[in-house]
Design an enzyme around this catalytic site. Structure first.
Site, PDB file in Angstrom:
ATOM      1  N   HIS A   1       0.661  -1.131  -0.042  1.00 15.83           N
ATOM      2  CA  HIS A   1       0.062  -0.007   0.075  1.00 15.83           C
ATOM      3  C   HIS A   1       0.729   1.398   0.037  1.00 15.83           C
ATOM      4  O   HIS A   1       0.452   2.303  -0.156  1.00 15.83           O
ATOM      5  CB  HIS A   1      -0.851  -0.138   1.267  1.00 15.83           C
ATOM      6  CG  HIS A   1      -2.064  -1.179   1.359  1.00 15.83           C
ATOM      7  ND1 HIS A   1      -2.703  -1.361   0.078  1.00 15.83           N
ATOM      8  CD2 HIS A   1      -2.162  -2.012   2.229  1.00 15.83           C
ATOM      9  CE1 HIS A   1      -3.426  -2.464   0.512  1.00 15.83           C
ATOM     10  NE2 HIS A   1      -3.061  -2.774   1.648  1.00 15.83           N
TER      11      HIS A   1
ATOM     12  N   ASP B   1      -2.516 -10.816  -1.683  1.00 13.10           N
ATOM     13  CA  ASP B   1      -3.091 -10.214  -0.475  1.00 13.10           C
ATOM     14  C   ASP B   1      -4.562  -9.975  -0.525  1.00 13.10           C
ATOM     15  O   ASP B   1      -5.229  -9.696  -1.663  1.00 13.10           O
ATOM     16  CB  ASP B   1      -2.397  -8.799  -0.001  1.00 13.10           C
ATOM     17  CG  ASP B   1      -2.538  -8.369   1.083  1.00 13.10           C
ATOM     18  OD1 ASP B   1      -1.793  -8.588   2.192  1.00 13.10           O
ATOM     19  OD2 ASP B   1      -3.751  -7.828   1.489  1.00 13.10           O
TER      20      ASP B   1
ATOM     21  N   HIS C   1      -6.211  -7.406   0.150  1.00 14.73           N
ATOM     22  CA  HIS C   1      -6.263  -5.896  -0.375  1.00 14.73           C
ATOM     23  C   HIS C   1      -5.464  -5.677  -1.744  1.00 14.73           C
ATOM     24  O   HIS C   1      -4.407  -6.155  -1.912  1.00 14.73           O
ATOM     25  CB  HIS C   1      -6.016  -4.825   0.732  1.00 14.73           C
ATOM     26  CG  HIS C   1      -6.374  -5.434   2.216  1.00 14.73           C
ATOM     27  ND1 HIS C   1      -5.920  -6.179   3.063  1.00 14.73           N
ATOM     28  CD2 HIS C   1      -7.587  -4.903   2.619  1.00 14.73           C
ATOM     29  CE1 HIS C   1      -6.540  -6.327   4.035  1.00 14.73           C
ATOM     30  NE2 HIS C   1      -7.749  -5.561   3.911  1.00 14.73           N
TER      31      HIS C   1
ATOM     32  N   ASP D   1      -4.304 -12.751   4.475  1.00 17.29           N
ATOM     33  CA  ASP D   1      -5.585 -12.147   5.099  1.00 17.29           C
ATOM     34  C   ASP D   1      -6.733 -12.576   4.133  1.00 17.29           C
ATOM     35  O   ASP D   1      -7.858 -12.195   4.587  1.00 17.29           O
ATOM     36  CB  ASP D   1      -5.513 -10.577   5.120  1.00 17.29           C
ATOM     37  CG  ASP D   1      -4.832  -9.990   4.130  1.00 17.29           C
ATOM     38  OD1 ASP D   1      -4.463 -10.540   3.040  1.00 17.29           O
ATOM     39  OD2 ASP D   1      -4.517  -8.707   4.369  1.00 17.29           O
TER      40      ASP D   1
HETATM   41  N1  Q9C Z   1      -9.925  -1.775  10.953  1.00 17.16           N
HETATM   42  C1  Q9C Z   1      -2.156  -5.082   4.527  1.00 17.16           C
HETATM   43  O1  Q9C Z   1      -2.799  -6.154   4.555  1.00 17.16           O
HETATM   44  N2  Q9C Z   1      -8.113  -1.482   7.175  1.00 17.16           N
HETATM   45  N3  Q9C Z   1      -3.081  -3.949   4.977  1.00 17.16           N
HETATM   46  C2  Q9C Z   1      -8.354  -0.997   8.291  1.00 17.16           C
HETATM   47  C3  Q9C Z   1     -10.037  -1.929   9.695  1.00 17.16           C
HETATM   48  C4  Q9C Z   1      -6.684  -1.089   6.660  1.00 17.16           C
HETATM   49  C5  Q9C Z   1      -4.296  -3.935   5.475  1.00 17.16           C
HETATM   50  C6  Q9C Z   1      -9.794  -0.830   8.715  1.00 17.16           C
HETATM   51  C7  Q9C Z   1      -6.208  -2.541   5.945  1.00 17.16           C
HETATM   52  C8  Q9C Z   1      -4.817  -2.395   5.490  1.00 17.16           C
HETATM   53  C9  Q9C Z   1      -0.959  -4.981   4.025  1.00 17.16           C
HETATM   54 ZN    ZN Z   2      -4.054  -6.998   3.243  1.00 12.81          ZN
END
Ligand code: Q9C
Ligand code: ZN
Length: 309
Positions: free
Chosen positions: A127, A161, A163, A250
């Protein structure tokens, strides 16, 4: 260990920070049981390899701001960030720099002829953009590795991933020498919200060298695997010399922030499918937050990759 934020800010409220140091230790512990695995400490690389994908000013900011933070403080910068999910701590720069050293060490093993290397690093990277942190990421490890390997051959990135890797996509969006292929949850519902849609295919020379497979929030094994096979075909057509996998776990059914329905044993199938490309492969740890099961997941994944490697 020196980068362990104690909270993120979600919807204006403090909430727990899932990207914890234990994630790495639990995976390492399981992989160490196998005598065929050689564990190697990272070498230190010149910062120029990071500057090849990140702006110098951003890196200077990361280093200097980390330096003046007190131990245990969580700082949310107003510049150089895309969201409130990547707090800085006193150890942020040194941890992120070391994660980059871990992937550069891994990438140089590929150049030397190694066929399968696992860069077990954190904080994650996909990200992070050229001059921004976000989503638990500070330095884009996969982009650093891809840029390094692109000097030696054709590099393809497969991002699995949960995301979308908005940083990685954006860094290489106008380039035809690095392919980015990603499978992830529908960004209209899940982080990073702003990118990862199927119509984002690259721009200029990079047109056709970016491929997004966004998937429904509760995708299960069958659909995931048929989509993965499409993604792998797309990679094969590119005829890469190196494959970089942004490996996030994830997508696991019990992940606390994901939502897909993949079981532990399914990761062996993902590993086998990737190994069927028979490419020199660098695995880079991205997300995955069900700490209790991360070891088993990584174990299945690596077993699958080794089967056909
Ligand atoms: N508390 C990676 O998997 N979401 N990043 C936050 C829920 C952020 C994920 C809202 C997700 C970032 C590397
Ligand atoms: Zn992720």
């Amino acid at each position: 260990m020196v980068h362990a934020p104690s909270y993120e800010i979600y919807d204006g409220e403090r909430s727990s920070y899932p990207e914890v140091p234990d994630r790495i230790e639990t995976i390492a512990t399981v992989l160490r049981k196998y005598r065929q695995h050689t564990f190697v400490s990272p070498k230190q690389f010149d910062q120029k390899y990071i500057e090849a994908v990140h702006h110098k000013n951003y890196l200077r900011y990361l280093r200097k701001r980390s330096d003046v933070l007190k131990t245990d403080s969580n700082f949310f910068p107003s510049y150089f960030m895309t969201d409130t999910y990547a707090p800085m701590t006193s150890g942020t720069f040194s941890a992120a720099k070391e994660a980059a050293d871990i992937v550069l060490t891994g990438a140089s093993f590929l150049v030397q002829g190694e066929k399968l290397v696992y860069s077990l690093c954190r904080p994650p990277g996909h990200h992070a953009d050229a001059s921004s942190m976000g989503g638990y990421c500070y330095i884009n490890n996969a982009a650093v590795a891809a840029q390094f390997l692109s000097q030696k051959g054709r590099a393809a990135i497969l991002d699995i991933d949960y995301h979308h890797g908005n940083g990685t996509q954006h860094m290489f969006y106008d380039r035809s020498d690095i392919l980015y292929v990603s499978l992830h949850a529908d960004p209209s519902r899940k982080y990073p919200y702003i990118s990862g849609f199927r119509d984002e295919i690259g721009i200029g020379e990079g047109k056709g060298y970016n491929k997004n497979y966004s998937l429904p929030l509760h995708t299960s094994g069958n659909i995931y695997r048929s989509t993965l096979k499409k993604g792998l075909k797309y990679i094969q057509k590119f005829i890469p010399d190196f494959l970089i996998v942004s490996a996030g776990f994830d997508t696991y059914m019990h992940d606390p922030i994901g939502g897909f329905k993949l079981e532990v044993s399914f990761y062996q199938k993902i590993g086998q499918d990737i190994a069927s490309l028979s490419l020199p492969t660098l695995l880079i740890q991205e997300g995955g937050y069900c700490v209790k099961d991360l070891g088993k997941i990584a174990e299945q994944f690596v077993l699958g990759l080794e089967e056909k490697a």
